[in-house]
Design an enzyme around this catalytic site. Structure first.
Site, PDB file in Angstrom:
ATOM      1  N   PHE A 509       0.807  -1.216   0.000  1.00  0.00           N
ATOM      2  CA  PHE A 509       0.000   0.000   0.000  1.00  0.00           C
ATOM      3  C   PHE A 509       0.833   1.255   0.000  1.00  0.00           C
ATOM      4  O   PHE A 509       0.322   2.347  -0.139  1.00  0.00           O
ATOM      5  CB  PHE A 509      -0.861   0.088   1.263  1.00  0.00           C
ATOM      6  CG  PHE A 509      -1.754  -1.080   1.422  1.00  0.00           C
ATOM      7  CD1 PHE A 509      -2.549  -1.469   0.386  1.00  0.00           C
ATOM      8  CD2 PHE A 509      -1.796  -1.775   2.603  1.00  0.00           C
ATOM      9  CE1 PHE A 509      -3.374  -2.554   0.521  1.00  0.00           C
ATOM     10  CE2 PHE A 509      -2.615  -2.856   2.743  1.00  0.00           C
ATOM     11  CZ  PHE A 509      -3.411  -3.249   1.711  1.00  0.00           C
ATOM     12  N   LYS A 526       2.098   6.498   7.587  1.00  0.00           N
ATOM     13  CA  LYS A 526       1.947   5.562   6.480  1.00  0.00           C
ATOM     14  C   LYS A 526       1.416   6.316   5.278  1.00  0.00           C
ATOM     15  O   LYS A 526       0.346   6.912   5.345  1.00  0.00           O
ATOM     16  CB  LYS A 526       0.974   4.464   6.884  1.00  0.00           C
ATOM     17  CG  LYS A 526       0.804   3.434   5.832  1.00  0.00           C
ATOM     18  CD  LYS A 526       0.046   2.235   6.374  1.00  0.00           C
ATOM     19  CE  LYS A 526       0.261   1.054   5.474  1.00  0.00           C
ATOM     20  NZ  LYS A 526       0.460  -0.170   6.175  1.00  0.00           N
ATOM     21  N   ASP A 621      -4.657  -9.935   7.308  1.00  0.00           N
ATOM     22  CA  ASP A 621      -3.237  -9.963   6.973  1.00  0.00           C
ATOM     23  C   ASP A 621      -2.390 -10.140   8.234  1.00  0.00           C
ATOM     24  O   ASP A 621      -1.447  -9.398   8.473  1.00  0.00           O
ATOM     25  CB  ASP A 621      -2.866  -8.665   6.239  1.00  0.00           C
ATOM     26  CG  ASP A 621      -1.550  -8.789   5.477  1.00  0.00           C
ATOM     27  OD1 ASP A 621      -1.101  -9.932   5.274  1.00  0.00           O
ATOM     28  OD2 ASP A 621      -0.981  -7.758   5.099  1.00  0.00           O
TER      29      ASP A 621
END
Ligand SMILES: *[C@@H]1O[C@H](CO)[C@@H](O)[C@H](O)[C@H]1NC(C)=O
Ligand SMILES: *[C@@H]1O[C@H](CO)[C@@H](O)[C@H](O)[C@H]1NC(C)=O
Ligand SMILES: *[C@@H]1O[C@H](CO)[C@@H](O)[C@H](O)[C@H]1NC(C)=O
Ligand SMILES: *[C@@H]1O[C@H](CO)[C@@H](O)[C@H](O)[C@H]1NC(C)=O
Ligand SMILES: *[C@@H]1O[C@H](CO)[C@@H](O)[C@H](O)[C@H]1NC(C)=O
Ligand SMILES: *[C@@H]1O[C@H](CO)[C@@H](O)[C@H](O)[C@H]1NC(C)=O
Ligand SMILES: *[C@@H]1O[C@H](CO)[C@@H](O)[C@H](O)[C@H]1NC(C)=O
Length: 812
Positions: A509, A526, A621
């Site tokens: 991502f 992030k 995940d």
């Protein structure tokens, strides 16, 4: 049949009419994968590899009017050329051109006047049975009558290195394989940027500008990966190898999922990227891009261009007094033409017509261009005068001595306060090109600049104060609007992360950077790549995430959503990620007690996600890389909610991120809707790794590779749990804990989700409230042979995407 034959027969000018004619029409009108002696391609004729992966023929890039012979992906709707023959010698008319095997066994391209414009220059061979075959790897191979390869396109890459292709060096012939970027996206001629082995023949790759200036190094091959290439660490979908034998030294890679379409490319802006084809968006996506920061690309902005990493819109701009040589190209972010002077220099200080001469504009905080002429003059004034007296002098600097530049200026980079090596470059400009001033006397300019500077300074302070006030107001407002979340302006995060300079990790991502907020709290920022979600939906999803708070979940502190930029700001975990502590040789061994606490923490965090939140959240995940530790080694689950946040693109994680495959539950793989039990399965897989201290995929018994969980499950049932324990631990101090963790792990990976416990049950078992019985052997594991590659080959990236689509629909 008639219409089909026509284009083919038109090119047969041979004497052996009949025989050739019939064979040609069969060879060329039906799909073939080869060109043999006597045959040729022209016009829109192509050959395709056996499975139809690649096609070879004439093409024109973009809006170009030129034609080239190239190889491209046949199954991808976006023209993607992986190899070009006549990259520097285009032709203008394909119907009269011929691409064929010549009498001497070379592959040649003849233009309309039958002049060769390109040749493979292979070893001459006069055999009639010389043939050029296009393989399904994208390799075009010429073989002679004795079936010896005499030339192949993989030995002569253009700008792309395909899986199974190579970049290296032939020690016997001295021949190098390197990849050189296209000049522009519409011109395949060799540009200035090249990927090749290091010139000192160490086992590393470098990026070069004009074949001599190194601007990036991969680091020396350590037997498994190149240190500076994040995507080549263990457990990526790539199998990278570096070979150094008596004949050759080269690196090559294969892919582990046959349907994963990817390649390495050196782009016309000097960046080395690993791209892959994403079916769901019908686009190429990049997994990693080097160098970071982009301004490290040597002379990215070419002559008289300045690279500014912090510029918010365009990384390249022209120096003052200069303009893009091609505005059209610059608008498309193609800078290869560089910048040119708006007004040419007068050269003399005072020209004969009484007009003003040239002056100098000081540009502060510049990285000075390389290769100056050093003059031994005593002062800055003399240095300036020396430059002025030399008509070809473009700039001077006076740092430790006098340096002047008499050629075009290359590789100018805007630096910032915290960068070292900055200096003031005095750029020579014609009087009329001084910014914002009709007058051009240097003194006046200096004065004006001084005054303006002063006023600006005061203004800046005022604006700054006002802005800070507004911002604090905005943050307060944002706090109200977004619940407990802070809405960060992009600029703040840029500052907090020192312009995203310290990367903590990267994945499908985007990348995570370390940062420090104004109130000196540490955060992890992030940066989400390629999110296609609208701002409103993004905010909604983010604010649901904000409501999820638990001591074993990494807390989201805020976010940024500006234009197409999407960033998430998390609390910083100084303990790093679990995979680091478990699998890196150089980290201290986690003791059993600590491991048990970590296991319990993860279980509690997940139980909260599954059962206590308003909406059930499946993590999707779970793996050691996504478990972070704080200063006290308390485990926190990271990256939850990504599946919802990212939506369809979530599949990218599974197709591109390292290690994920081994943690996926069988129902997911077979495309069934998923429930929270997929997290239980992944958790179980991870427990094996916590017990053994090694990745499940890296175990071997008696020298042969095994898939650890299937072996371990059998041992557990046989009651031999101590053979499973990380040998670095010298035995667990608590047999009961070890037994229950091992049994739990085995229960978690049962084939049927109904047999797997819930996270809530797991917490109670681990807390010692519930008993755990002996598990049965999971059947899917029994069926699997000992090699994990088997699991990998059963999956294709499309299957992942389908499975994900269904599962996302199911719980959204
Ligand atoms: C060339 O292509 C033709 C038609 O597809 C095929 O019959 C022939 O075997 C191929 N030759 C070689 C050497 O691959
Ligand atoms: C190839 O070109 C010929 C004439 O130039 C044209 O009739 C034919 O349709 C073309 N074929 C394709 C597949 O474009
Ligand atoms: C290309 O060459 C062919 C054959 O020589 C000729 O008929 C045609 O007009 C040419 N096309 C162009 C655009 O020049
Ligand atoms: C073929 O190439 C030669 C040499 O570059 C050139 O002189 C000639 O004009 C070209 N012919 C055509 C039709 O492009
Ligand atoms: C030629 O060699 C290749 C590999 O070297 C082999 O796969 C192929 O079968 C051979 N072809 C013939 C006709 O012998
Ligand atoms: C990776 O490639 C090497 C050498 O080609 C091979 O020995 C190894 O088995 C491969 N690993 C996997 C997981 O395919
Ligand atoms: C000129 O000076 C610079 C810095 O002072 C130095 O790095 C460079 O080597 C010098 N160049 C020559 C040709 O002496």
């Amino acid at each position: 049949m008639d219409t089909k034959k026509r284009p083919c027969s038109s090119l047969s000018i041979s004497l052996l009419l009949f025989f050739l004619l019939s064979s040609l029409s069969i060879q060329h009108c039906a799909a073939t994968d080869n060109i043999s002696s006597g045959q040729s391609l022209s016009g829109n004729q192509t050959i395709a590899s056996k499975e139809g992966n690649f096609e070879l023929g004439f093409f024109t890039p973009g809006n170009s009017r030129n034609y080239y012979v190239g190889i491209w992906y046949k199954k991808i709707p976006v023209q993607t050329v992986i190899w070009v023959a006549n990259r520097a010698t285009p032709i203008s008319n394909t119907s009269s051109a011929e691409f064929k095997i010549s009498e001497d066994g070379n592959l040649v391209l003849l233009n309309g006047s039958k002049i060769p414009v390109w040749s493979s220059n292979s070893i001459p061979s006069t055999s009639d049975s010389t043939v050029a075959v296009l393989h399904d790897t994208g390799n075009l191979v010429i073989r002679d009558g004795s079936n010896t390869t005499i030339w192949q396109s993989f030995d002569h890459p253009t700008d792309i290195v395909m899986p199974e292709g190579w970049i290296g060096f032939n020690k016997l012939t001295g021949e190098c394989q390197s990849a050189t970027a296209w000049e522009t996206p519409e011109n395949p001629a060799p540009g200035p940027f090249t990927l090749s082995l290091s010139p000192d023949r160490s086992k590393q790759y470098v990026l070069l500008w004009n074949n001599y200036e190194i601007y990036w190094r991969s680091g020396v091959w350590n037997g498994q990966y190149f240190p500076a290439l994040p995507a080549t660490n263990e457990n990526t979908p790539f199998n990278l190898t570096f070979i150094d034998n008596e004949q050759r030294m080269y690196g090559t890679y294969t892919i582990l999922y046959s349907s994963f379409i990817t390649h390495t490319m050196i782009g016309s802006t000097g960046l080395l990227t690993q791209r892959y084809w994403l079916d769901s968006t019908q686009e190429w996506q990049s997994i990693s891009s080097q160098p970071v920061p982009q301004c490290d690309v040597h002379s990215l902005c070419r002559t008289f261009g300045i690279c500014d990493q912090k510029s918010s819109d365009n990384i390249c701009k022209c120096t003052p007094g200069f303009e893009p040589a091609s505005m059209k190209e610059w608008e498309l972010n193609v800078w290869s033409s560089g910048c040119v002077r708006k007004t040419s220099l007068r050269c003399s200080k005072k020209s004969s017509d009484g007009g003003e001469g040239d002056g100098f504009l000081g540009m502060t905080n510049m990285r000075l261009p390389a290769n100056p002429q050093n003059l031994t003059v005593g002062s800055a004034e003399n240095c300036e005068q020396a430059c002025l007296n030399d008509c070809s002098c473009n700039a001077y600097a006076y740092v430790s001595g006098c340096s002047i530049w008499t050629a075009d200026l290359w590789n100018l980079v805007q630096l910032y306060d915290d960068d070292s090596g900055a200096g003031t470059l005095y750029l020579r400009l014609a009087a009329s090109d001084f910014p914002g001033s009709g007058s051009s006397h240097k003194l006046v300019i200096d004065l004006t600049l001084g005054v303006i500077g002063g006023i600006l300074g005061i203004l800046c302070v005022l604006v700054g104060l006002f802005w800070a006030f507004q911002r604090s107001k905005r943050i307060r407002m944002a706090k109200q609007v977004e619940g407990s979340l802070i809405l960060f302006p992009y600029g703040d995060l840029q500052r907090a992360t020192k312009n995203f300079s310290e990367m903590l990790g990267s994945g499908g991502f985007g990348s995570v950077f370390r940062g420090t907020l104004v109130d000196s709290t540490d955060v992890a920022v992030k940066k989400l790549d390629g999110l296609r979600q609208g701002e409103k939906q993004f905010r909604t999803e983010v604010s649901t995430l904000a409501a999820i708070q638990h001591v074993n979940l990494v807390r989201l502190r805020g976010f940024c959503s500006e234009g197409c930029k999407r960033l998430l700001v998390y609390e910083f975990m100084s303990g790093g990620s679990l995979d680091y502590h478990l699998f890196r040789n150089n980290s201290a061994v986690l003791c059993w007690k600590m491991r048990y606490q970590i296991i319990l923490g993860i279980a509690r965090g997940l139980a909260y996600l599954h059962e206590k939140c308003r909406e059930c959240i499946i993590h999707c995940d779970i793996k050691p890389d996504n478990i972070l530790l704080d200063r006290d080694f308390c485990a926190k689950v990271a990256d939850f909610g990504m599946a919802k946040l990212v939506g369809r693109d979530f599949s990218r994680v599974l197709t591109t991120m390292r290690g994920t495959v081994g943690y996926l539950a069988p129902e997911w793989i077979s495309g069934l809707p998923i429930t929270s039990k997929v997290d239980v399965y992944s958790f179980g897989m991870m427990l094996f790794e916590l017990v053994s201290g090694k990745r499940n995929t890296t175990h071997s018994v008696d020298g042969s590779n095994i898939f650890y969980p299937s072996w371990a499950a059998r041992k557990i049932i046989e009651g031999d749990i101590f053979s499973l324990l990380d040998h670095r631990l010298n035995g667990a101090d608590d047999t009961e804990e070890l037994t229950s963790v091992c049994r739990v792990a085995c229960w978690c990976i049962q084939d049927s989700e109904g047999h797997r416990p819930t996270m809530g049950q797991l917490v109670r078992i681990l807390e010692g409230v519930l008993e755990v019985s002996m598990p049965p052997l999971p059947r899917a594991l029994q069926l699997l042979t000992e090699d994990q590659s088997q699991i990998r080959y059963h999956l294709s990236s499309t299957e992942y995407e389908d499975a994900l689509d269904q599962s996302l629909n199911f719980y959204q």
